[in-house]
Design a protein around this motif. Sequence first.
Motif, mmCIF file in Angstrom:
data_model
loop_
_atom_site.group_PDB
_atom_site.id
_atom_site.type_symbol
_atom_site.label_atom_id
_atom_site.label_comp_id
_atom_site.label_asym_id
_atom_site.label_seq_id
_atom_site.Cartn_x
_atom_site.Cartn_y
_atom_site.Cartn_z
ATOM 1 N N MET A 85 0.823 -1.205 0.000
ATOM 2 C CA MET A 85 0.000 0.000 0.000
ATOM 3 C C MET A 85 0.860 1.258 0.000
ATOM 4 S SD MET A 85 -3.243 -0.879 -0.098
ATOM 5 C CE MET A 85 -2.601 -2.043 -1.312
ATOM 6 N N ALA A 86 1.902 1.265 0.829
ATOM 7 C CA ALA A 86 2.777 2.434 0.909
ATOM 8 C C ALA A 86 3.524 2.654 -0.401
ATOM 9 C CB ALA A 86 3.761 2.273 2.061
ATOM 10 N N ALA A 87 3.944 1.575 -1.054
ATOM 11 C CA ALA A 87 4.664 1.703 -2.325
ATOM 12 C C ALA A 87 3.756 2.301 -3.399
ATOM 13 C CB ALA A 87 5.184 0.337 -2.765
ATOM 14 N N ILE A 88 2.496 1.867 -3.440
ATOM 15 C CA ILE A 88 1.542 2.432 -4.403
ATOM 16 C C ILE A 88 1.318 3.910 -4.102
ATOM 17 C CG2 ILE A 88 -0.853 2.359 -5.187
ATOM 18 C CD1 ILE A 88 -0.766 -0.685 -4.616
ATOM 19 N N ALA A 89 1.188 4.245 -2.825
ATOM 20 C CA ALA A 89 0.955 5.639 -2.442
ATOM 21 C C ALA A 89 2.125 6.527 -2.863
ATOM 22 C CB ALA A 89 0.733 5.737 -0.931
#
Length: 366
Positions: A341-345
Amino acid sequence: MVGKRVTPRVAIVGTVGLPAAYSGFETLAEHLVRYNEREGSPLALTVYCSARHFAERPPVYHGAAMRYVNLDANNASSLIYDAVSMAAALREGVDTILLLGVSGAWAVPFVRLLTRARVVTNIDGIEWKREKWRGAAKLILHASEWIAARFSHAVIADNGAIVEHVRQSYGRDSVLIAYGGDHALAPAPAPYPGLPEHYALALCRIEPENNVSMILEAFATDPALPLVFIGNWDRSAFGRELKQRYAASPHIRIVDPVYDLATLHTIRAGSSLYVHGHSAGGTNPSLVEMMHFGRPILAFDCVFNRQSTEDAALFFNDAGSLQHLVAATVAIGGAEQGQRMAAIARARYTWSQIGAAYVRLLTDRG
């Protein structure tokens, strides 16, 4: 001889105004203004604000001119407020109007007919499909969306599913620009005592379309984690009834709205996972903000949430499946999914990217 450089004059219309309080469009306007100032972008920005919401009315905010309209910016008044703001912007000779939302779209055909100004409209989610709108309000919003899509020079969609909706419904392409969420990480955490050691977090406006009842039901009986649920519970009879029903639950902590980013940082960072119940609209700002914290995301299964999370969230469609996902996530820890999730964000939802995309679109006179 080199011609004199012309600075594009852009009016931002459709928000309560700045400084931003909590709405997604106000936060967008806030970060566009800050980006423009920080990067020295070639835009002269003017933001139209509701005078009724601001005791102090500075003429300039982060390099943008501020104009105040003595009308309410919300509810039915927004139709007039947006149109009056656009008329005032045209009198000042702006080149482009950035219209946030479709409330004032009824005036866009007149802008096209009577001026050479360009109108760029962010149509938000598919507002008329939201459960809270019925009767005349639904019809007006549907018509406003049609007018915005038909008469705006450019249409902005914040989610791939909205892009497809505009293409299928109105036969035109739109520009995909979402929202940034990295500002949620910026402030140092502020103390917020009394949180459980481990907890699930939900944060939203308390409306049926956000599946609030479903989420509360899932956590009401013997959940794997307690739930901290933040929202505007006292705003409606629906919210007050749910607050009364679940306030005594040992597994649920009902929290009134929290707008301070430093306090929200503490609450978000302390959570073990995030539950996102939105079923309507496009890319939700609270979702992309939470994705930056690297926690597992459990999202209601709809096309908007799948688009926003690149199908990498964990999806539920009823209270039972949500309770199962919570238990499974607690059992395995969920760190890998949170990191995804953090990488996509970081790849899609930062204000530097969003600001650059808006500047490119607003400087394009083609």
